[in-house]
Design a protein around this motif. Structure first.
Motif, PDB file in Angstrom:
ATOM      1  N   ARG A  46       0.823  -1.200   0.000  1.00 24.17           N
ATOM      2  CA  ARG A  46       0.000   0.000   0.000  1.00 24.17           C
ATOM      3  C   ARG A  46       0.864   1.258   0.000  1.00 24.17           C
ATOM      4  NH1 ARG A  46      -3.349  -2.965   3.553  1.00 24.17           N
ATOM      5  NH2 ARG A  46      -2.426  -1.990   5.368  1.00 24.17           N
ATOM      6  N   ARG A  47       2.001   1.200   0.663  1.00 28.05           N
ATOM      7  CA  ARG A  47       2.821   2.383   0.744  1.00 28.05           C
ATOM      8  C   ARG A  47       3.445   2.743  -0.606  1.00 28.05           C
ATOM      9  NH1 ARG A  47       4.848   0.434   5.738  1.00 28.05           N
ATOM     10  NH2 ARG A  47       6.806  -0.156   4.727  1.00 28.05           N
ATOM     11  N   THR A  48       3.606   1.738  -1.491  1.00 26.61           N
ATOM     12  CA  THR A  48       4.231   2.017  -2.775  1.00 26.61           C
ATOM     13  C   THR A  48       3.261   2.645  -3.759  1.00 26.61           C
ATOM     14  OG1 THR A  48       3.692  -0.188  -3.607  1.00 26.61           O
ATOM     15  CG2 THR A  48       5.797   0.076  -2.454  1.00 26.61           C
ATOM     16  N   ILE A  49       1.979   2.621  -3.463  1.00 29.67           N
ATOM     17  CA  ILE A  49       0.993   3.171  -4.400  1.00 29.67           C
ATOM     18  C   ILE A  49       0.854   4.658  -4.164  1.00 29.67           C
ATOM     19  CG2 ILE A  49      -1.452   3.140  -5.037  1.00 29.67           C
ATOM     20  CD1 ILE A  49      -1.418   0.175  -4.410  1.00 29.67           C
ATOM     21  N   GLN A  50       1.096   5.450  -5.208  1.00 30.19           N
ATOM     22  CA  GLN A  50       1.017   6.899  -5.104  1.00 30.19           C
ATOM     23  C   GLN A  50      -0.289   7.366  -5.745  1.00 30.19           C
ATOM     24  OE1 GLN A  50       3.318   8.678  -3.482  1.00 30.19           O
ATOM     25  NE2 GLN A  50       4.482   6.824  -3.042  1.00 30.19           N
ATOM     26  N   ALA A  51      -1.223   7.825  -4.957  1.00 30.76           N
ATOM     27  CA  ALA A  51      -2.510   8.291  -5.490  1.00 30.76           C
ATOM     28  C   ALA A  51      -2.788   9.690  -4.969  1.00 30.76           C
ATOM     29  CB  ALA A  51      -3.631   7.347  -5.081  1.00 30.76           C
ATOM     30  N   GLU A  92      -8.098  -3.070  -8.118  1.00 31.85           N
ATOM     31  CA  GLU A  92      -7.020  -3.968  -8.517  1.00 31.85           C
ATOM     32  C   GLU A  92      -6.114  -3.303  -9.555  1.00 31.85           C
ATOM     33  OE1 GLU A  92      -6.015  -6.965  -7.297  1.00 31.85           O
ATOM     34  OE2 GLU A  92      -7.409  -6.267  -5.750  1.00 31.85           O
ATOM     35  N   LYS A  93      -6.709  -2.559 -10.479  1.00 34.78           N
ATOM     36  CA  LYS A  93      -5.897  -1.845 -11.461  1.00 34.78           C
ATOM     37  C   LYS A  93      -5.028  -0.787 -10.780  1.00 34.78           C
ATOM     38  CE  LYS A  93      -8.836  -2.432 -15.539  1.00 34.78           C
ATOM     39  NZ  LYS A  93      -9.672  -1.764 -16.571  1.00 34.78           N
ATOM     40  N   ALA A  94      -5.593  -0.095  -9.786  1.00 36.05           N
ATOM     41  CA  ALA A  94      -4.815   0.903  -9.045  1.00 36.05           C
ATOM     42  C   ALA A  94      -3.675   0.235  -8.293  1.00 36.05           C
ATOM     43  CB  ALA A  94      -5.725   1.662  -8.085  1.00 36.05           C
ATOM     44  N   ARG A  95      -3.926  -0.951  -7.747  1.00 35.39           N
ATOM     45  CA  ARG A  95      -2.878  -1.681  -7.026  1.00 35.39           C
ATOM     46  C   ARG A  95      -1.719  -2.036  -7.939  1.00 35.39           C
ATOM     47  NH1 ARG A  95      -1.385  -6.733  -6.379  1.00 35.39           N
ATOM     48  NH2 ARG A  95      -3.079  -7.484  -7.684  1.00 35.39           N
ATOM     49  N   ARG A  96      -2.052  -2.339  -9.201  1.00 35.11           N
ATOM     50  CA  ARG A  96      -1.015  -2.701 -10.168  1.00 35.11           C
ATOM     51  C   ARG A  96      -0.418  -1.475 -10.859  1.00 35.11           C
ATOM     52  NH1 ARG A  96      -5.128  -6.461 -11.659  1.00 35.11           N
ATOM     53  NH2 ARG A  96      -5.511  -5.264 -13.572  1.00 35.11           N
ATOM     54  N   GLY A  97      -0.921  -0.280 -10.510  1.00 38.89           N
ATOM     55  CA  GLY A  97      -0.415   0.935 -11.135  1.00 38.89           C
ATOM     56  C   GLY A  97      -0.958   1.165 -12.525  1.00 38.89           C
ATOM     57  N   GLU A  98      -2.120   0.574 -12.830  1.00 37.50           N
ATOM     58  CA  GLU A  98      -2.705   0.686 -14.164  1.00 37.50           C
ATOM     59  C   GLU A  98      -3.900   1.625 -14.209  1.00 37.50           C
ATOM     60  OE1 GLU A  98      -3.740  -3.292 -15.134  1.00 37.50           O
ATOM     61  OE2 GLU A  98      -1.658  -4.013 -15.213  1.00 37.50           O
ATOM     62  N   PHE A  99      -4.201   2.278 -13.106  1.00 42.44           N
ATOM     63  CA  PHE A  99      -5.371   3.162 -13.074  1.00 42.44           C
ATOM     64  C   PHE A  99      -5.056   4.408 -12.257  1.00 42.44           C
ATOM     65  CE2 PHE A  99      -9.016   4.649 -10.558  1.00 42.44           C
ATOM     66  CZ  PHE A  99      -9.838   5.097 -11.584  1.00 42.44           C
ATOM     67  N   SER A 100      -5.571   5.531 -12.734  1.00 41.51           N
ATOM     68  CA  SER A 100      -5.459   6.792 -11.997  1.00 41.51           C
ATOM     69  C   SER A 100      -6.787   7.532 -12.079  1.00 41.51           C
ATOM     70  CB  SER A 100      -4.344   7.654 -12.580  1.00 41.51           C
ATOM     71  OG  SER A 100      -4.274   8.900 -11.904  1.00 41.51           O
ATOM     72  N   LEU A 101      -7.096   8.264 -11.040  1.00 41.41           N
ATOM     73  CA  LEU A 101      -8.371   8.987 -10.976  1.00 41.41           C
ATOM     74  C   LEU A 101      -8.448  10.147 -11.956  1.00 41.41           C
ATOM     75  CD1 LEU A 101      -9.251   9.234  -7.181  1.00 41.41           C
ATOM     76  CD2 LEU A 101     -10.799   8.523  -8.993  1.00 41.41           C
ATOM     77  N   GLY A 102      -7.291  10.667 -12.358  1.00 35.95           N
ATOM     78  CA  GLY A 102      -7.273  11.871 -13.182  1.00 35.95           C
ATOM     79  C   GLY A 102      -8.157  11.817 -14.416  1.00 35.95           C
ATOM     80  N   PRO A 103      -7.938  10.862 -15.323  1.00 35.26           N
ATOM     81  CA  PRO A 103      -8.764  10.811 -16.537  1.00 35.26           C
ATOM     82  C   PRO A 103     -10.251  10.644 -16.258  1.00 35.26           C
ATOM     83  CG  PRO A 103      -6.793   9.470 -16.788  1.00 35.26           C
ATOM     84  CD  PRO A 103      -6.829   9.899 -15.360  1.00 35.26           C
ATOM     85  N   MET A 104     -10.595   9.859 -15.219  1.00 35.18           N
ATOM     86  CA  MET A 104     -12.008   9.664 -14.886  1.00 35.18           C
ATOM     87  C   MET A 104     -12.647  10.983 -14.459  1.00 35.18           C
ATOM     88  SD  MET A 104     -13.725   7.121 -12.033  1.00 35.18           S
ATOM     89  CE  MET A 104     -13.559   5.635 -13.018  1.00 35.18           C
ATOM     90  N   LEU A 105     -11.969  11.728 -13.599  1.00 32.78           N
ATOM     91  CA  LEU A 105     -12.500  13.014 -13.151  1.00 32.78           C
ATOM     92  C   LEU A 105     -12.593  14.008 -14.306  1.00 32.78           C
ATOM     93  CD1 LEU A 105     -10.852  13.672  -9.668  1.00 32.78           C
ATOM     94  CD2 LEU A 105     -13.279  13.449 -10.161  1.00 32.78           C
ATOM     95  N   MET A 106     -11.584  14.026 -15.147  1.00 31.79           N
ATOM     96  CA  MET A 106     -11.592  14.970 -16.264  1.00 31.79           C
ATOM     97  C   MET A 106     -12.711  14.650 -17.252  1.00 31.79           C
ATOM     98  SD  MET A 106      -7.625  15.865 -17.052  1.00 31.79           S
ATOM     99  CE  MET A 106      -8.110  17.337 -17.924  1.00 31.79           C
ATOM    100  N   ALA A 107     -12.971  13.358 -17.472  1.00 30.68           N
ATOM    101  CA  ALA A 107     -14.075  12.975 -18.358  1.00 30.68           C
ATOM    102  C   ALA A 107     -15.409  13.437 -17.792  1.00 30.68           C
ATOM    103  CB  ALA A 107     -14.068  11.466 -18.561  1.00 30.68           C
ATOM    104  N   LEU A 108     -15.591  13.278 -16.478  1.00 29.16           N
ATOM    105  CA  LEU A 108     -16.836  13.726 -15.844  1.00 29.16           C
ATOM    106  C   LEU A 108     -16.959  15.240 -15.871  1.00 29.16           C
ATOM    107  CD1 LEU A 108     -17.031  11.272 -12.806  1.00 29.16           C
ATOM    108  CD2 LEU A 108     -18.554  11.342 -14.778  1.00 29.16           C
ATOM    109  N   LEU A 109     -15.834  15.931 -15.698  1.00 23.70           N
ATOM    110  CA  LEU A 109     -15.860  17.393 -15.777  1.00 23.70           C
ATOM    111  C   LEU A 109     -16.291  17.850 -17.169  1.00 23.70           C
ATOM    112  CD1 LEU A 109     -12.630  18.372 -13.817  1.00 23.70           C
ATOM    113  CD2 LEU A 109     -14.940  19.114 -13.270  1.00 23.70           C
TER     114      LEU A 109
END
Length: 404
Positions: free
Chosen positions: A285-290, A376-393
């Motif tokens: 968990r500590r290695t995941i930068q979100a 799970e994608k976030a755990r593997r470093g394959e997902f970030s909130l940025g694009p999802m938030l920008m799409a909703l914006l």
């Protein structure tokens, strides 16, 4: 009560009820009050946007004040000036008669002057034998004296907003520069990533700046740029961490190949206590930068989450996390799935994920499975909130334009 021609102590003139109220307020001036007329004028100029005045109206006000013989507006003094239209036109930079009448009406509606009409509608003064003015008919400057304190506060309010506007513009300039430098460095160094999409988001955010004029719209543009910068930094950090991990693995393999000494520490895994009391899951968990994105930006992208807040509004991150727990239950997301998301991406970002899912709930078959997959994608470093938030914006912005 309808507007119409009414007879008041201030003269006979077509006026609205609001003008009548303003005139009665002006009649009650603090005894002995005095103020520099040019100080009041400067405050009115500063507050013109709040008063709904244009430059021509202020030029007419300046001309009216020039006909008042003293520097200070004082209680009990004759505050009525009675210049002719020709005189006013001359001192107001030669504006046309129609424009003069329009701006006199604007000053009256703004409550900065009052008309004090004579029986025949003309402006003049009747003097006593000793030369003093017995009665005057024209424009009363009493509202400027009565509202001098209010105008000073309005001027300060505009000055503060201009200061904040300047700061936001400076931050926008710095953030744009940061994004450009980061993108240029990434592309020149050949860092893997969808930089074309980042460029598209950047150009879209910059295009919004062209029509942004108010503090609110500029702040929203700044939030979008800050989000994009966070996403670019996040992409670069993931790449650096990935490269470091590969390098470390190569070093470890090289070390094992070249070592002729068999050590118990090398051959036997250490316990949790030997590693500082941390389990493998905690290390993961500590290695995941979100990054945690600005709350205002999240609420603009996901306005539906506010309905699940206790007070119907989200004032802080604690409110958002509380609302997310309620929304999680309504979406059918199990507590264990949500808890796992909190452990991987952090409680704030888990709440943002739920808010995003809630916003698109009608397009998602199983909210719980969707959150589990994103986690799970976030755990593997394959997902970030940025694009999802920008799409909703973008969706919210498009919806607002269509509604207007």
């Amino acid at each position: 009560m309808q507007s119409g021609s009414v007879t008041t102590p201030f003269g006979r003139r077509s006026m609205t009820l609001a003008l009548v109220k303003n005139q009665f307020k002006t009649a009650d001036i603090t005894r002995g009050k005095s103020v520099d007329k040019w100080k009041v004028y400067r405050d009115a100029c500063e507050a013109r946007s709040l008063l709904g005045l244009r430059d021509r109206a202020l030029a007419v006000l300046h001309a009216l004040l020039s006909f008042y013989p003293e520097t200070d507006l004082r209680d009990k003094a004759n505050l009525i000036v009675f210049p002719s239209n020709a005189q006013l036109t001359s001192r107001a930079n030669g504006i046309a008669g129609t424009t003069l009448r329009e701006n006199l009406a604007l000053l009256t509606q703004a409550g900065l002057i009052h008309r004090n009409d004579s029986p025949n509608g003309k402006r003049y003064a009747r003097k006593a034998r000793d030369g003093s003015i017995e009665a005057a008919y024209g424009f009363s400057l009493a509202p400027l004296l009565a509202r001098s304190g209010e105008l000073a506060l309005l001027a300060q309010q505009v000055a503060e907003e201009n200061r904040r506007l300047k700061l936001v513009k400076e931050r926008i300039t710095i953030t744009r520069r940061d994004i450009r430098k980061l993108m240029s460095a990434a592309i020149e160094e050949g860092v893997p990533g969808n930089w074309e999409m980042v460029e598209t988001y950047y150009l879209a955010a910059v295009s919004e700046l062209r029509s942004a004029r108010t503090l609110q719209t500029l702040t929203e543009c700044l939030d979008d740029l800050v989000l994009l910068r966070s996403e670019v930094i996040n992409m670069l950090e993931r790449q650096i961490i990935s490269e470091k991990s590969v390098t470390n693995d190569n070093d470890i393999r090289q070390h094992k190949q070249n070592s002729n000494t068999e050590s118990i520490i090398e051959s036997e895994p250490g316990s949790g206590k030997e590693l500082g009391g941390s389990s493998g899951a905690n290390i993961e968990r500590r290695t995941i930068q979100a990054p945690t994105f600005p709350l205002g930006m999240v609420l603009r992208a996901c306005p539906e989450i506010a309905m699940y807040a206790q007070t119907g509004a989200v004032a802080g991150w604690r409110d958002l996390m509380t609302a997310a727990v309620v929304a999680r239950s309504a979406l059918g997301i199990s507590p264990s799935v949500y808890q796992h998301a909190c452990e991987i991406v952090g409680p704030e970002n888990a709440a943002v994920l739920v808010a995003c899912i809630l916003e698109r709930a009608e397009h998602i078959n199983s909210a719980g499975a969707y959150l589990r997959d994103l986690t799970e994608k976030a755990r593997r470093g394959e997902f970030s909130l940025g694009p999802m938030l920008m799409a909703l914006l973008r969706l919210q912005s498009d919806g607002t334009r269509q509604a207007s």
